[in-house]
Design a protein around this motif. Structure first.
Motif, PDB file in Angstrom:
ATOM      1  N   VAL A  56      72.258  96.587 -26.267  1.00 29.80           N
ATOM      2  CA  VAL A  56      70.435  96.986 -27.671  1.00 29.80           C
ATOM      3  C   VAL A  56      70.846  96.438 -28.484  1.00 29.80           C
ATOM      4  O   VAL A  56      69.818  95.601 -29.192  1.00 29.80           O
ATOM      5  N   LYS A 166      77.923  87.973 -31.725  1.00 31.12           N
ATOM      6  CA  LYS A 166      76.683  88.345 -31.442  1.00 31.12           C
ATOM      7  C   LYS A 166      76.621  87.323 -29.521  1.00 31.12           C
ATOM      8  O   LYS A 166      77.088  86.729 -29.599  1.00 31.12           O
ATOM      9  N   PRO A 169      71.432  87.461 -24.168  1.00 25.53           N
ATOM     10  CA  PRO A 169      71.252  88.082 -22.542  1.00 25.53           C
ATOM     11  C   PRO A 169      71.486  86.190 -22.210  1.00 25.53           C
ATOM     12  O   PRO A 169      70.948  85.461 -22.318  1.00 25.53           O
ATOM     13  N   PRO A 197      61.063  69.468 -26.211  1.00 28.37           N
ATOM     14  CA  PRO A 197      61.182  71.439 -26.632  1.00 28.37           C
ATOM     15  C   PRO A 197      61.008  72.138 -25.463  1.00 28.37           C
ATOM     16  O   PRO A 197      60.239  72.702 -24.828  1.00 28.37           O
ATOM     17  N   ALA A 217      63.193  81.063 -18.557  1.00 26.57           N
ATOM     18  CA  ALA A 217      62.586  81.534 -17.844  1.00 26.57           C
ATOM     19  C   ALA A 217      62.214  80.900 -16.896  1.00 26.57           C
ATOM     20  O   ALA A 217      61.871  79.709 -16.605  1.00 26.57           O
ATOM     21  N   ALA A 219      59.190  80.479 -14.760  1.00 27.58           N
ATOM     22  CA  ALA A 219      58.126  79.284 -14.799  1.00 27.58           C
ATOM     23  C   ALA A 219      58.185  77.928 -15.565  1.00 27.58           C
ATOM     24  O   ALA A 219      58.352  76.724 -15.103  1.00 27.58           O
ATOM     25  N   ALA A 220      58.879  78.652 -17.096  1.00 28.00           N
ATOM     26  CA  ALA A 220      59.090  77.034 -17.083  1.00 28.00           C
ATOM     27  C   ALA A 220      60.374  75.858 -16.839  1.00 28.00           C
ATOM     28  O   ALA A 220      60.131  74.772 -16.692  1.00 28.00           O
TER      29      ALA A 220
ATOM     30  N   LYS B 162      66.362  84.269 -33.232  1.00 22.92           N
ATOM     31  CA  LYS B 162      66.416  83.071 -32.689  1.00 22.92           C
ATOM     32  C   LYS B 162      67.169  81.454 -32.855  1.00 22.92           C
ATOM     33  O   LYS B 162      68.400  81.020 -31.910  1.00 22.92           O
ATOM     34  N   GLU B 223      56.395  73.998 -27.924  1.00 26.47           N
ATOM     35  CA  GLU B 223      55.596  73.365 -26.958  1.00 26.47           C
ATOM     36  C   GLU B 223      53.802  74.607 -27.680  1.00 26.47           C
ATOM     37  O   GLU B 223      52.662  74.185 -27.823  1.00 26.47           O
ATOM     38  N   GLY B 243      64.096  98.390 -29.189  1.00 27.40           N
ATOM     39  CA  GLY B 243      65.542  97.491 -28.162  1.00 27.40           C
ATOM     40  C   GLY B 243      64.901  96.973 -26.739  1.00 27.40           C
ATOM     41  O   GLY B 243      65.693  96.691 -25.963  1.00 27.40           O
ATOM     42  N   GLY B 244      63.653  97.854 -26.421  1.00 23.60           N
ATOM     43  CA  GLY B 244      63.601  97.315 -24.766  1.00 23.60           C
ATOM     44  C   GLY B 244      62.992  95.924 -24.970  1.00 23.60           C
ATOM     45  O   GLY B 244      62.848  95.389 -23.426  1.00 23.60           O
ATOM     46  N   ILE B 246      65.078  93.286 -26.417  1.00 24.79           N
ATOM     47  CA  ILE B 246      66.424  93.059 -26.728  1.00 24.79           C
ATOM     48  C   ILE B 246      66.721  92.649 -24.490  1.00 24.79           C
ATOM     49  O   ILE B 246      66.812  92.249 -24.531  1.00 24.79           O
ATOM     50  N   SER B 247      67.256  94.843 -24.579  1.00 25.87           N
ATOM     51  CA  SER B 247      67.306  95.028 -23.190  1.00 25.87           C
ATOM     52  C   SER B 247      66.398  94.140 -22.275  1.00 25.87           C
ATOM     53  O   SER B 247      66.973  93.794 -21.222  1.00 25.87           O
ATOM     54  N   GLY B 249      66.138  90.830 -21.670  1.00 25.62           N
ATOM     55  CA  GLY B 249      66.766  89.689 -22.123  1.00 25.62           C
ATOM     56  C   GLY B 249      65.146  88.386 -22.450  1.00 25.62           C
ATOM     57  O   GLY B 249      65.637  87.034 -22.612  1.00 25.62           O
ATOM     58  N   ILE B 251      64.656  86.618 -26.027  1.00 30.95           N
ATOM     59  CA  ILE B 251      65.134  87.025 -27.563  1.00 30.95           C
ATOM     60  C   ILE B 251      63.454  85.764 -28.480  1.00 30.95           C
ATOM     61  O   ILE B 251      63.828  85.243 -28.472  1.00 30.95           O
ATOM     62  N   THR B 289      58.121  76.850 -24.113  1.00 33.39           N
ATOM     63  CA  THR B 289      57.112  75.597 -23.088  1.00 33.39           C
ATOM     64  C   THR B 289      55.815  77.324 -22.917  1.00 33.39           C
ATOM     65  O   THR B 289      55.832  78.261 -22.999  1.00 33.39           O
ATOM     66  N   GLU B 291      54.744  78.011 -20.219  1.00 32.52           N
ATOM     67  CA  GLU B 291      55.007  78.608 -19.187  1.00 32.52           C
ATOM     68  C   GLU B 291      55.896  80.257 -18.961  1.00 32.52           C
ATOM     69  O   GLU B 291      55.703  81.094 -19.626  1.00 32.52           O
ATOM     70  N   GLU B 292      56.486  79.955 -19.991  1.00 30.66           N
ATOM     71  CA  GLU B 292      57.526  80.529 -20.835  1.00 30.66           C
ATOM     72  C   GLU B 292      56.780  81.634 -21.271  1.00 30.66           C
ATOM     73  O   GLU B 292      56.934  82.587 -21.460  1.00 30.66           O
ATOM     74  N   GLU B 295      55.039  83.536 -19.740  1.00 32.98           N
ATOM     75  CA  GLU B 295      55.231  85.309 -18.862  1.00 32.98           C
ATOM     76  C   GLU B 295      55.960  85.808 -19.623  1.00 32.98           C
ATOM     77  O   GLU B 295      56.505  87.368 -19.476  1.00 32.98           O
ATOM     78  N   HIS B 296      56.217  85.781 -21.012  1.00 34.61           N
ATOM     79  CA  HIS B 296      57.123  86.295 -22.037  1.00 34.61           C
ATOM     80  C   HIS B 296      56.263  87.659 -22.305  1.00 34.61           C
ATOM     81  O   HIS B 296      56.401  88.412 -22.781  1.00 34.61           O
TER      82      HIS B 296
END
Lengths: 354, 490
Positions: A56, A166, A169, A197, A217, A219-220, B162, B223, B243-244, B246-247, B249, B251, B289, B291-292, B295-296
């Motif tokens: 984490v 570091k 994921p 991008p 992801a 979709a991307a 990031k 984008e 933490g949730g 990051i866990s 996946g 960033i 993007t 889409e990304e 989703e996130h």
């Protein structure tokens, strides 16, 4: 899995007292790199094991002799990865050796290098002092960045005993697109794609084919595949291709012909040199197979805005790294002196004068 | 050399005027005054002379003269630093690089820009925008701070989880040694042969050389970017939510936390719509993007709800995104309105220690009778406690400094460090021996000697000499800055 730092420290101190030199060996998978070094072997692989791993926190600390395979397995269980995709020249390749030789895989321009991800180290210097630099947090600007300084030093400044990194994921999805394309066209396209991008994570050209990897992801990645595919195809076993590229197991790397590594401006015209080329890192890392003189290769590398090294094979008694300007050479000799005043570690491995 | 050989102020100025326009060799007190401090104005010192050269050759000549007579040289960019790293030396020359303010070239295809050190951080991004590119690190002073200063401090910003720090975003520097010799470190490629000198130079606080040109990497503009704001009833819950994410996946491009004092001050100042009754507030920006991001964002909203957020709001437009960030970005001046003065700390801690560290800080806050507001780069563990005080109350700044020092000790104790992004400078030199032992400090000094044996580049900053350490230990009971004028800037 053991902490043998004390024993290593004693070996360094007695070498120093006896006036002998030491040749640092981790997993012995990169002994082909650098110049031939004299010195008694200092075996580090026994100094191994993960010291702490907090998924984490995105931070992992391990002893330098820990094999990469062990790290990758531990990270895998948590859905994480070494984002710099270190080459595994054998199953014994270690974390310390990876940092000392500054080895990063195909994702390097997008996902960082080993030196980018290092947060801290422990180091035994030539006085046998066990020192700690950096830390286990993402941001730390106290003191000079001794940790990242080690990247590429090939052990000339000391023995790395522990590394904090570091980690990131793993991407949810990965796809590879392949296009038939000659070198110059591929070089242009790789750079144009890198300026968009989109979730590009690797770009390589080999045998008149351009390979682009997309990761992220779902979709991307799907959307980008639709936009970019055109005449290209999706490679079914993309991961295997990138792993073989990373570990130099593609046919391009077979045989005894000298292997040269160019680290250059990704947009630079490819050197006019007949023979086999492989372009990785979106054009920023280029491999050439064949006999050539260091002087000739340096001229080509400089014209392309970068540097060259004789990565594997050829004459390992002469210089294998790009020449340094006199002022940089003096500076690095003074730095070496500051860490290793008696020149105990890896004499001549990096440069004849180091 | 004896002191008789050393040129006096007038003589030295005369030497500089030989090759620098007279108006850019500053000797009079009134014009020197703005140079007496950087962004940490509690620490002041008047320099002997300030020079503003405009060519590399002029800088070389300044360095050669100073080297010949062992005169201290303090490089200075925009003076926005927060650790007194650019505070002048009383017997030294301030070398301002303000006139090196040109963007030399932008290569959109190679995604890089060659810039002079006095170019402002934001100016690079502005110039790259027409190519759809930008420069990654974005310290909150980015309107004013220069890239040369960013290299000296290894500056970060809210997006560094990031996109990394300065060290991850530069390709090469052209640097002058203390003797005035030119060095090119790095190349147009992603790495160079041998030890990584570029990393060593980055964050070296002007102690190893004078940077005269920087080649930075440029990134494609994402984008899309959206920010989710979530309020929580406790800092612990907000920390767990981080933490949730990051866990899972993800960033985030930025992940910022504020405690209740900071939330209220920021809301009163910026009217961003922050919930004033929240104990902790998270701002989570996702980019990529279209889409990304979609989703996130959906995942982040769900996670915040799972971790007990009392309210969740997602920006639906660029204007709303800017508004939600406005509160956070103005947190420092906002806190400045609720207290006559404040002192900003910069420790970094493992994220998991946040609740413990905040509890301990509250205890110390009660003990010292000084309020603390916290803003936290939650993604990367960089904590900025702002200690509120009144410099006009005798003894209160000393009390504040002592409190601050104890916060930094606490950060080291839990596995963190004394400075995440502001640098050591003079301000934290007393805390260096907490993080590093004597042998490590000796090694740092040996590195310094390799570059600058006479120790004339920015002396007294960054790394304590051992003599220094002992003095500091002796002085530990009564820290006292040279003088105090205004409050510490953000």
């Amino acid at each position: 899995m053991a902490d043998i730092a004390k024993r290593l420290q004693e070996q360094i101190l007695s070498a120093r007292d006896a006036g002998t030199k030491l040749n640092i060996i981790g997993g012995n998978s990169k002994s082909f790199m650098g110049r031939v070094s004299s010195g008694e072997p200092l075996m580090v692989a026994g100094h191994s094991g993960i010291v702490s791993y907090q998924p984490v926190e995105l931070v992992l600390t391990a002893r330098a002799g820990t094999p990469l395979t062990e790290l990758v397995a531990a990270l895998d269980e948590q859905g994480q990865m070494l984002s710099f995709e270190p080459p595994r020249f054998s199953n014994e390749s270690t974390l310390g050796g990876t940092l000392a030789c500054n080895q990063s895989g195909p994702g390097r321009p997008w996902w960082s290098s080993v030196r980018d991800q290092v947060l801290g180290i422990r180091l035994l210097n030539g006085r046998g002092e066990h020192l700690r630099f950096g830390g286990q947090v993402m941001k730390n600007v106290a003191g000079y960045d001794v940790s990242r300084l080690q990247a590429g030093a090939m052990g000339s400044l000391g023995l790395i005993t522990e590394v904090s990194l570091k980690v990131l994921p793993k991407p949810a999805v990965t796809r590879t697109l392949v296009f038939d394309m000659p070198l110059n066209e591929a070089l242009g396209l790789m750079n144009r794609r890198a300026a968009e991008p989109k979730p590009l994570s690797a770009a390589c050209w080999l045998d008149n084919r351009l390979y682009l990897r997309l990761s992220g992801a779902q979709a991307a990645v799907d959307a980008t595949v639709r936009q970019w595919q055109g005449q290209g195809e999706q490679l079914d076993d993309g991961d295997a291709f990138w792993a073989a590229l990373r570990d130099q197991e593609l046919a391009f790397f077979d045989g005894a012909a000298p292997l040269w590594r160019f680290s250059v401006n990704p947009t630079a015209a490819n050197p006019a040199l007949e023979g086999d080329w492989l372009l990785d890192w979106g054009g920023a890392q280029r491999w050439y197979r064949g006999d050539a003189s260091m002087a000739q290769m340096q001229e080509l590398a400089e014209a392309a805005g970068g540097q060259v090294s004789l990565f594997r094979g050829g004459d390992r008694q002469g210089e294998v790294m790009h020449a340094q300007s006199p002022v940089l050479q003096t500076l690095q000799q003074r730095l070496k002196q500051s860490f290793d005043p008696d020149g105990v570690f890896n004499p001549g491995r990096l440069y004849s004068w180091m | 050399m004896t002191d008789q050989d050393k040129p006096g102020k007038a003589q030295l100025a005369e030497m500089f005027r030989d090759f620098i326009d007279a108006e850019y060799v500053i000797v009079d007190e009134e014009t020197l005054r703005p140079y007496e401090c950087d962004g940490l104005s509690m620490y002041c010192e008047m320099p002997l002379i300030v020079v503003l050269p405009e060519t590399v050759q002029q800088v070389q000549r300044v360095l050669r003269i100073c080297h010949q007579y062992s005169i201290p040289v303090v490089a200075r960019g925009a003076g926005t630093g927060l650790c007194a790293g650019a505070m002048p030396h009383a017997e030294g020359v301030v070398l301002s690089l303000a006139k090196f303010n040109r963007i030399l070239s932008i290569d959109p295809l190679a995604r890089s820009a060659r810039v002079q050190p006095g170019v402002r951080n934001l100016a690079i991004t502005e110039a790259a925008a027409e190519h759809g590119l930008y420069y990654g690190p974005d310290p909150s002073s980015q309107i004013a701070c220069t890239i040369g200063g960013n290299v000296a401090e290894n500056s970060g910003g809210v997006h560094c989880l990031k996109y990394g720090l300065t060290v991850h975003n530069i390709l090469s520097v052209e640097m002058l040694s203390v003797e005035g010799e030119k060095l090119i470190i790095g190349s147009q490629g992603l790495d160079s042969c041998g030890m990584d000198l570029l990393a060593l130079i980055t964050g070296s606080e002007g102690l190893l050389g004078i940077v005269t040109e920087v080649t930075v990497k440029l990134l494609p503009q994402p984008e899309k970017a959206q920010v989710v704001m979530a309020a929580f009833d406790s800092v612990q819950q907000a920390g767990d939510a981080v933490g949730g994410i990051i866990s899972r996946g993800i960033i985030p491009a930025g992940l910022e936390m504020m405690d209740t004092h900071a939330i209220r001050a920021a809301e009163d100042f910026a009217k961003a719509g922050y919930p004033r009754d929240a104990q902790a507030l998270l701002l989570c920006e996702v980019d990529g993007t279209a889409e990304e991001v979609q989703e996130h964002i959906t995942q982040v909203e769900g996670l915040f709800a799972t971790f007990g957020a009392t309210s969740v709001r997602t920006s639906q437009s660029e204007a709303e995104r800017a508004l939600l960030w406005k509160g956070r970005k103005s947190a420092f001046p906002a806190v400045g309105r609720i207290s006559p003065d404040y002192y900003c700390m910069d420790g970094t801690i493992p994220r998991g220690q946040l609740a413990h560290v905040l509890t301990e800080m509250q205890r110390m806050s009660d003990e010292y009778q000084l309020r603390v507001a916290n803003v936290f780069h939650a993604g990367d563990g960089n904590l900025h406690p702002l200690i509120l005080f009144d410099a006009n109350v005798p003894g209160e700044f000393e009390k504040t400094e002592e409190f601050g020092a104890r916060i930094l000790e606490l950060c080291v104790e839990v596995g963190g460090c004394i400075t995440g992004e502001h640098g050591v400078g003079i301000e934290k030199i007393r805390q260096m021996p907490i993080q590093f032992n004597e042998q490590e400090l000796v090694q740092f000094n040996a590195i310094k000697d390799a570059f600058d044996p006479a120790g004339t580049l920015n002396p007294g900053k960054g790394v304590p000499t051992l003599r220094h350490c002992q003095e500091h230990r002796a002085l530990e009971t009564k820290p006292a800055p040279a003088s105090m004028t205004t409050k510490g800037a953000a």
